[in-house]
Design an enzyme around this catalytic site. Structure first.
Site, PDB file in Angstrom:
ATOM      1  CG  HIS A  51      -2.007  -1.030   1.142  1.00  0.00           C
ATOM      2  ND1 HIS A  51      -2.872  -1.138   0.073  1.00  0.00           N
ATOM      3  CD2 HIS A  51      -2.341  -2.025   2.007  1.00  0.00           C
ATOM      4  CE1 HIS A  51      -3.700  -2.146   0.286  1.00  0.00           C
ATOM      5  NE2 HIS A  51      -3.398  -2.707   1.451  1.00  0.00           N
ATOM      6  NE  ARG A  76       2.027  -3.948   3.788  1.00  0.00           N
ATOM      7  CZ  ARG A  76       0.886  -3.403   4.241  1.00  0.00           C
ATOM      8  NH1 ARG A  76       0.117  -4.092   5.076  1.00  0.00           N
ATOM      9  NH2 ARG A  76       0.539  -2.196   3.888  1.00  0.00           N
ATOM     10  CG  ASP A  90      17.747 -12.991  -4.795  1.00  0.00           C
ATOM     11  OD1 ASP A  90      18.042 -13.748  -3.857  1.00  0.00           O
ATOM     12  OD2 ASP A  90      17.354 -13.398  -5.912  1.00  0.00           O
ATOM     13  CD  GLU A 152      -3.959  -7.912   5.488  1.00  0.00           C
ATOM     14  OE1 GLU A 152      -4.052  -6.686   5.393  1.00  0.00           O
ATOM     15  OE2 GLU A 152      -3.325  -8.616   4.672  1.00  0.00           O
ATOM     16  CG  ASP A 178      -7.305  -5.555   3.794  1.00  0.00           C
ATOM     17  OD1 ASP A 178      -8.002  -4.809   3.087  1.00  0.00           O
ATOM     18  OD2 ASP A 178      -6.122  -5.799   3.547  1.00  0.00           O
TER      19      ASP A 178
END
Length: 267
Positions: A51, A76, A90, A152, A178
């Site tokens: 987000h 995230r 990575d 969520e 959520d």
């Protein structure tokens, strides 16, 4: 290599000591913002690709900025997608936060993407991670990378025990935005239905201590319970700072207007 070493994950060290983790949150996609936030003394810092304003091209400079400090870099990811998770690792993320974990299968998929074979499916190519994690990164990564899932939905909360039972899941978050939307009470964080649903004595009735070890409630200020992670977000702090600044400016303007009025002829 002789004397090769790997970087220990400070988040795991703190959890082993039974302490809370303070975690900053980066929604603004800029390396300088990441550097400033990382220098504030947080234990970990989340780069938010779900987000926030961050795309993959922004991630590695922000991780580089965070890596100048002792703050643990966490990403995230926008979805439970192995390719995105592996790329973030990575680049040097030492923790992965995966949204919308609804089942044990979802959790196992996320963990597998963070682990090299034979215990996972992560592809070997730590282009930057080896510079952050140390020469022994490939040998140590499976033990050091933290995997966290976000609960969520009502389905995810119903499957919480099974999700937490997956080896390699270190923490789960309850994301109220959520979850309240799914419940038909969007953003009503103090709604009795939500409070009832998140009652820790009912979430893990068989093992009360497991709630403290596994469940973090992202609900704003923490005044009850024992979450293992406390969050602070860059844009929220910016909003609060600007609001205070605007209020102070308005007070100064009002004082100046009153002072000017006092100086007018006849006063």
């Amino acid at each position: 290599q002789r004397g090769a070493t790997g970087r220990p994950n400070k988040m795991k060290q703190i959890w082993r000591e039974g302490r809370w983790i303070s975690m900053g949150w980066l929604s603004i996609s800029h390396g300088f913002t990441a550097e400033i936030m990382a220098r504030q003394g947080f234990d970990a810092m989340v780069v938010d690709m779900q987000h926030g304003l961050t795309d993959m091209n922004d991630v590695w400079p922000m991780l580089q900025a965070i890596s100048q400090t002792d703050t643990v870099p966490v990403v995230r990811v926008p979805w439970n997608d192995p390719a995105t998770i592996m790329k973030a690792l990575d680049f040097g993320a030492y923790g992965i936060l995966v949204p919308l974990i609804n089942t044990a299968e979802d959790a196992a998929k996320a963990v597998a993407a963070c682990r090299y074979p034979p215990v996972g499916m992560r592809s070997s190519g730590p282009v930057r991670a080896v510079h952050y994690g140390g020469p022994d990164y490939l040998a140590k990564a499976n033990d050091e990378i933290v995997v966290m899932g976000m609960i969520e939905t009502k389905e995810g909360l119903a499957n919480l025990d099974a999700i937490c039972a997956i080896p390699g899941v270190h923490a789960v978050f309850v994301g109220p935005n959520d979850l309240t939307t799914a419940m038909g009470i969007p953003n009503e964080y103090d709604h009795p239905r939500l409070i009832e649903l998140l009652d820790p004595t009912k979430i893990h009735h068989r093992d009360p201590m497991r709630q403290r070890q596994r469940l973090a409630l992202i609900m704003g200020d923490v005044d009850e319970g024992h979450p293992d992670l406390l969050l602070q977000a860059d844009q929220l702090k910016l909003y609060a700072f600007l609001e205070l600044g605007v209020q102070r400016s308005q007070r100064l303007v009002q004082q100046q207007q009153l002072w000017t009025a006092d100086q007018r002829p006849g006063n």
